[in-house]
Design a protein around this motif. Structure first.
Motif, PDB file in Angstrom:
ATOM      1  N   ARG A   1      -0.500  -2.662  13.062  1.00 18.79           N
ATOM      2  CA  ARG A   1       0.666  -3.155  12.341  1.00 18.79           C
ATOM      3  C   ARG A   1       1.100  -4.498  12.913  1.00 18.79           C
ATOM      4  NH1 ARG A   1       4.152  -4.080   8.280  1.00 18.79           N
ATOM      5  NH2 ARG A   1       6.335  -3.702   8.782  1.00 18.79           N
TER       6      ARG A   1
ATOM      7  N   ARG B   1       1.511   4.475   8.159  1.00 21.35           N
ATOM      8  CA  ARG B   1       1.109   4.910   6.824  1.00 21.35           C
ATOM      9  C   ARG B   1       1.170   3.738   5.863  1.00 21.35           C
ATOM     10  NH1 ARG B   1       2.918   7.343   1.964  1.00 21.35           N
ATOM     11  NH2 ARG B   1       1.516   8.999   1.246  1.00 21.35           N
ATOM     12  N   CYS B   2       0.017   3.397   5.279  1.00 24.47           N
ATOM     13  CA  CYS B   2      -0.076   2.280   4.348  1.00 24.47           C
ATOM     14  C   CYS B   2       0.513   2.666   2.998  1.00 24.47           C
ATOM     15  CB  CYS B   2      -1.538   1.852   4.174  1.00 24.47           C
ATOM     16  SG  CYS B   2      -2.335   1.341   5.714  1.00 24.47           S
TER      17      CYS B   2
ATOM     18  N   GLN C   1      -3.015   5.633   3.134  1.00 26.84           N
ATOM     19  CA  GLN C   1      -4.003   5.599   4.220  1.00 26.84           C
ATOM     20  C   GLN C   1      -3.296   5.527   5.572  1.00 26.84           C
ATOM     21  OE1 GLN C   1      -6.635   2.280   3.804  1.00 26.84           O
ATOM     22  NE2 GLN C   1      -7.796   2.719   5.652  1.00 26.84           N
TER      23      GLN C   1
ATOM     24  N   CYS D   1      -4.754  -2.902   5.604  1.00 26.83           N
ATOM     25  CA  CYS D   1      -4.475  -2.192   4.359  1.00 26.83           C
ATOM     26  C   CYS D   1      -3.488  -3.018   3.559  1.00 26.83           C
ATOM     27  CB  CYS D   1      -3.981  -0.771   4.625  1.00 26.83           C
ATOM     28  SG  CYS D   1      -2.361  -0.677   5.429  1.00 26.83           S
ATOM     29  N   ASP D   2      -2.939  -2.458   2.495  1.00 29.63           N
ATOM     30  CA  ASP D   2      -2.175  -3.273   1.561  1.00 29.63           C
ATOM     31  C   ASP D   2      -0.865  -3.809   2.122  1.00 29.63           C
ATOM     32  OD1 ASP D   2      -1.080  -0.782   1.737  1.00 29.63           O
ATOM     33  OD2 ASP D   2      -0.834  -0.474  -0.427  1.00 29.63           O
ATOM     34  N   ASN D   3      -0.257  -3.132   3.091  1.00 33.44           N
ATOM     35  CA  ASN D   3       1.075  -3.568   3.526  1.00 33.44           C
ATOM     36  C   ASN D   3       1.281  -3.560   5.033  1.00 33.44           C
ATOM     37  OD1 ASN D   3       1.015  -0.782   3.722  1.00 33.44           O
ATOM     38  ND2 ASN D   3       3.140  -0.498   3.103  1.00 33.44           N
ATOM     39  N   ASP D   4       0.213  -3.519   5.836  1.00 39.82           N
ATOM     40  CA  ASP D   4       0.420  -3.467   7.286  1.00 39.82           C
ATOM     41  C   ASP D   4       0.867  -4.817   7.854  1.00 39.82           C
ATOM     42  OD1 ASP D   4      -2.255  -4.473   6.857  1.00 39.82           O
ATOM     43  OD2 ASP D   4      -2.591  -4.240   9.003  1.00 39.82           O
TER      44      ASP D   4
ATOM     45  N   ASN E   1      -7.682  -0.661  -1.151  1.00 38.74           N
ATOM     46  CA  ASN E   1      -6.496  -1.506  -1.141  1.00 38.74           C
ATOM     47  C   ASN E   1      -6.774  -2.747  -1.974  1.00 38.74           C
ATOM     48  OD1 ASN E   1      -4.866  -0.233   1.301  1.00 38.74           O
ATOM     49  ND2 ASN E   1      -6.997  -0.403   1.961  1.00 38.74           N
TER      50      ASN E   1
END
Length: 611
Positions: free
Chosen positions: A451, A439-440, A444, A458-461, A137
């Motif tokens: 969350r 799901r990231c 991933q 991860c990149d967007n959690d 990420n």
């Protein structure tokens, strides 16, 4: 024409705390390391500490890199405030320095320096993080990849604190711009841990190119061009309308090659016979990727030319494959050293080396140029241009005495699926995330409880959360028994805490700074219930004799139903010391409130008045 821009500046005062997500640039002095005395007030004190680069708690084998120039600039020398530094073999945006913390750790910031003895330093960089070494990420802020401001000289440390802590095992620093050459010294900031002890690598066995059983018989690092036999030209990819360029994957090239499956050489040229490095285009050509030419990288508006590739293998002739060597050489317990030679790699037995002069290196038996040096991986000699697969499924090629590695690459999965790499076979597969997983953006899968919990997994959690919860450290400090108590505090680990511990009430009303136990007195669905209500600080103190002689200053509410902080539940509620937890079904119609628990913090250093 230019667009319209605006500008602003940040003033860093000598003693002021750094704003969350802000840089700290200060001038070094004998008593100052270059970071603010009170950095990043949004981070608990326990997580503002060095992770161990400078102190060597992060061991040498935990630090790797995409490449390094020589033994004086190897990755393990990239420690902040030391005389060493990391310098890659080439100045490229694809080079990286990597740290493996051996377990998932909480990382809250990073400090960087340049080379101490020369004006070379990184002026900007990106960060990537991973928990498996496969799915990476890129650190993002404001929903975009973050370009960190690096150093402005070689000696002054520049520190950056993340907007939220990273939860990762691996961290990569990828230089983007630099002054002079890429040169880097680093310290990672976070919540320090004791790193697992790994089995120490065995003492390098005294071996040479000639006696390593894993090698092809007779292959040496000084292979003559006349001993290379090239296969047919292969042209798989073509730059057609709508394509991104011309790609000749190494796996497909091997598949279409007639005889050469274990190549030592690769040649790339246009279909017209012009070598790829003479075309003026930006093209990569190597044995672990094949050929890659992207239209977007080219100055020519028509994009990439049409390329072809062929592989070269060793001729099986007597002059190219010498007899089996004497395997009784070099049977000592430790490598013997010849002080008059420079070994191709550290730990090589040089007792059989001639005296190499004129800038030549020894590969164990012969004097060779640096470009012809062999490499070592797990005490096995890797020949020049040979390929090896590591335990983490990286593909590495021996290049000038060092292994140049690229991560395992898997084909894209279908929408909604994530790629999975079998670390035993290094094979790729695709799978969907489970119902209880998030799901990231990179595919991933992580636990749904990660969350919007205030920690970047991860990149967007942590993107699009209604409320950003306050990060609490993952460790509980050891507290000494307080005066007036007859037993040490009863430490109770809770899902979320603020560096303090939950202590059971005792009969001794001596004020002790602490968090209370979690309390869940009411539940949705109880007779007459209109939601979930938990007691206020005044009710809690009176009913449970909590915080006698102190002041309740903090409150935390936690969703039992969602296993998440109340702020991240998405429900309309109140969580304050004066009101406690109040969640009304009418405010959240048509979905009723979930079940919550509450706890309070007792502060003994303010007043005897309870809010």
């Amino acid at each position: 024409d230019c667009q319209d821009y605006k500008i602003r500046y940040h003033c860093q005062c000598a003693s002021a705390p750094v704003k969350p997500g802000g840089n700290s640039r200060t001038t070094s002095s004998p008593n100052q390391s270059g970071t603010s005395t009170e950095p990043a007030t949004h981070i608990p004190t326990v997580c503002k500490a060095p992770m161990g680069m400078q102190s060597n708690q992060i061991r040498d084998e935990m630090i790797t890199a995409s490449s390094f120039r020589d033994g004086n600039s190897s990755p393990e020398k990239a420690r902040l405030n030391t005389n060493g530094f990391w310098m890659p073999a080439t100045d490229s945006k694809t080079e990286y320095l990597q740290i493996d913390f051996l377990q998932q750790a909480y990382l809250t910031g990073i400090s960087t320096q340049g080379r101490a003895d020369a004006p070379s330093y990184v002026t900007s960089y990106k960060l990537q993080f991973s928990n498996d070494g496969i799915n990476w990420n890129t650190y993002r802020e404001n929903n975009a990849e973050k370009i960190f401001s690096g150093n402005f000289d070689s000696s002054t440390p520049v520190t950056y604190y993340f907007t939220s802590p990273l939860h990762a095992q691996y961290l990569r620093i990828l230089p983007q711009t630099w002054q002079g050459k890429i040169a880097l010294r680093v310290e990672v900031i976070g919540c320090p841990v004791t790193y697992p002890t790994t089995t120490p690598p065995p003492t390098p066995k005294p071996t040479t190119v000639a006696v390593t059983p894993a090698l092809k018989p007779g292959v040496t690092s000084t292979i003559r061009d006349s001993c290379i036999e090239y296969d047919t030209w292969v042209n798989v990819g073509h730059n057609t309308p709508g394509s991104s360029g011309d790609i000749e994957p190494i796996a497909k090239v091997k598949e279409l090659s007639h005889t050469c499956q274990n190549p030592l050489r690769i040649q790339c040229q246009t279909v017209g016979g012009v070598d790829y490095d003479q075309t003026g285009q930006i093209v990569t050509c190597n044995l672990w990727e094949g050929l890659t030419c992207n239209n977007m990288d080219q100055f020519d508006p028509t994009g990439c030319l049409d390329y072809r590739v062929r592989l070269g293998c060793l001729k099986k002739t007597p002059e190219c494959v010498p007899p089996t060597p004497n395997t009784n050489l070099h049977k000592t317990d430790a490598p013997a050293l010849n002080p008059h030679v420079m070994p191709c790699f550290e730990g090589l037995d040089t007792s059989q080396c001639p005296n190499c002069t004129g800038g030549l290196y020894c590969d164990g038996l012969h004097c060779v140029k640096k470009a012809d040096c062999t490499c070592q991986y797990k005490n096995k000699i890797i020949m020049k241009t040979d390929i090896v697969t590591t335990d983490t499924c990286e593909t590495c090629q021996c290049y000038s005495g060092e292994l140049r590695c690229v991560p395992k690459s898997c084909p894209a999965c279908a929408s909604g699926e994530t790629k999975v790499v079998n670390m035993t076979t290094c094979s790729c597969s695709c799978k969907s995330c489970d119902a209880n997983q998030f799901r990231c953006g990179n595919g991933q899968c992580i636990s749904s409880s990660s969350r919007c919990d205030g920690v970047i997994d991860c990149d967007n959690d942590e993107v699009g959360c209604l409320v950003q919860p306050h990060f609490t450290p993952p460790m509980i400090p050891t507290l000494s028994p307080q005066a007036g108590s007859h037993a040490p505090p009863n430490h109770q680990t809770t899902p979320f805490h603020d560096g303090h511990v939950a202590i059971t009430h005792t009969k001794h009303p001596v004020c002790r700074p602490r968090w209370s136990d979690w309390m869940n007195t009411h539940h949705p669905g109880d007779p007459g219930s209109t939601g979930d209500h938990e007691p206020s600080a005044a009710e809690f103190a009176a009913n449970y004799h909590f915080c006698n002689g102190g002041n309740i200053t903090k409150v935390e509410c936690y969703s039992v139903s969602m296993e998440a902080p109340a702020e991240s539940s998405g429900e309309i509620l109140v969580c304050t010391p004066s009101k406690g937890l109040v969640c009304d079904d009418s405010d959240n119609f048509p979905i009723p409130c979930g079940d919550y628990k509450i706890r309070y913090y007792c502060d003994c250093g303010t007043s005897n008045h309870r809010k």
